[in-house]
Design an enzyme around this catalytic site. Sequence first.
Site, PDB file in Angstrom:
ATOM      1  N   ASP A 142       0.799  -1.224   0.000  1.00 46.62           N
ATOM      2  CA  ASP A 142       0.000   0.000   0.000  1.00 46.62           C
ATOM      3  C   ASP A 142       0.835   1.278   0.000  1.00 46.62           C
ATOM      4  OD1 ASP A 142      -2.541  -0.985  -0.339  1.00 46.62           O
ATOM      5  OD2 ASP A 142      -2.805  -1.449   1.776  1.00 46.62           O
ATOM      6  N   ASP A 176      -6.886  -4.933  -4.317  1.00 43.94           N
ATOM      7  CA  ASP A 176      -6.637  -3.578  -3.797  1.00 43.94           C
ATOM      8  C   ASP A 176      -5.397  -2.937  -4.425  1.00 43.94           C
ATOM      9  OD1 ASP A 176      -7.556  -5.669  -2.108  1.00 43.94           O
ATOM     10  OD2 ASP A 176      -7.517  -4.381  -0.351  1.00 43.94           O
TER      11      ASP A 176
END
Length: 381
Positions: free
Chosen positions: A99, A161
């Site tokens: 991320d 994601d």
Amino acid sequence: MNSENIIKDKWLETVWEKTEKKMKAQSSRMGSIIPYVPENGRYVDMGERNITWWTNGFWSGILWQMYNATKDEEYRKLAEQQEERLDGALNKFMGTDHDAGFMWLHTAVANWRLTNNEESRLRGLQAATLLSGRYNPSGQFIRAWGGQHVNDERAGWMIIDCMMNLPLLYWASDLTKDPRYKTIAINHAYTTMKHLLREDGSCYHIAAINPDTGELEYYPENQGYSPDSAWSRGQAWAIYGFALSYKYTGDKEFLDAAKKVAHYFIANVAMSGYVALVDFMAPEEPVMYDTTASTCAACGLLELADLVTEHEKRLYSEAAFKILHAVSEKHCNWNEEEDSIVQNGCVAYHRENEIDLPIIYGDYFFVEGILKLKGMSFPIW
Ligand code: GLY
């Protein structure tokens, strides 16, 4: 202008006024706090609890969007403080993961894009290099989570994601003219199409791949109802992520993938009043909403609307409008004494303590969506 457009414009102006007031009140009392989920109406400092937490860039993203839209220097000062605090994560190997895009596109890269700050450019490149180091050449994917542990069984996991982190790599290649970053991004996007995108336009959350051979092994369970279901935030990441990969590469396969997931999402969200259920394939009861999936998907649909032909545009922009309108009417807290706008988000279907709550990324995508509708958003991604 016809009467439908007059009503839409009036709604948009009212929501923007309320958003501005709320963000001004909230940012004035927050100082350098890094928000995640408010407790008793006020944010607590996630930076203190865990500086490497994946959502730690979203508030900065809101601050840069607000700065860009209003030119209020206070927002800029606060965003700069957030970026400096995140050095505690950038320089700490333990805890960082796939991320990096969520954390440094909203902080360092946004700062660089708006102010040409040299230190920010270097932070952005360091983050892109960290993300690239997670690439698995045998399976052609960026591994999710972990990487610092002994005998980590997730060495071959990739997740939907991660599509939203790829713009950090496209940015790094555009800037340095070094194609390594974007090659990794493109390969990861292709592997995502191969292993996570289904024929009907829905997506898996996770694929477990053999990290040595690159062969697909199985689909683990995580934030959705089940491994074979359709976790709505995962679908939102796919719409927006594939649209962005198309924007940066011009590869039509990514555009087609974004459209396919968008059609699946629009058909499903229309059945629950334009606010997404946590999982489109969960049982009818209990009814659980995820406003964060809704606002993120709305932004992805608006991005898509800008990438397609004039006659296709309307489907995506209308659906995005309906989603943001429904969220604003039914799920927003406009009390300026309390932190967070968008309520009723959900981290994961089966985590009882993490359902029906405001989460910082719900607000980020709401602000971005409203500004996109106003034609005033800043391209964070
Ligand atoms: N990227 C983690 C989530 O969507 O919850």
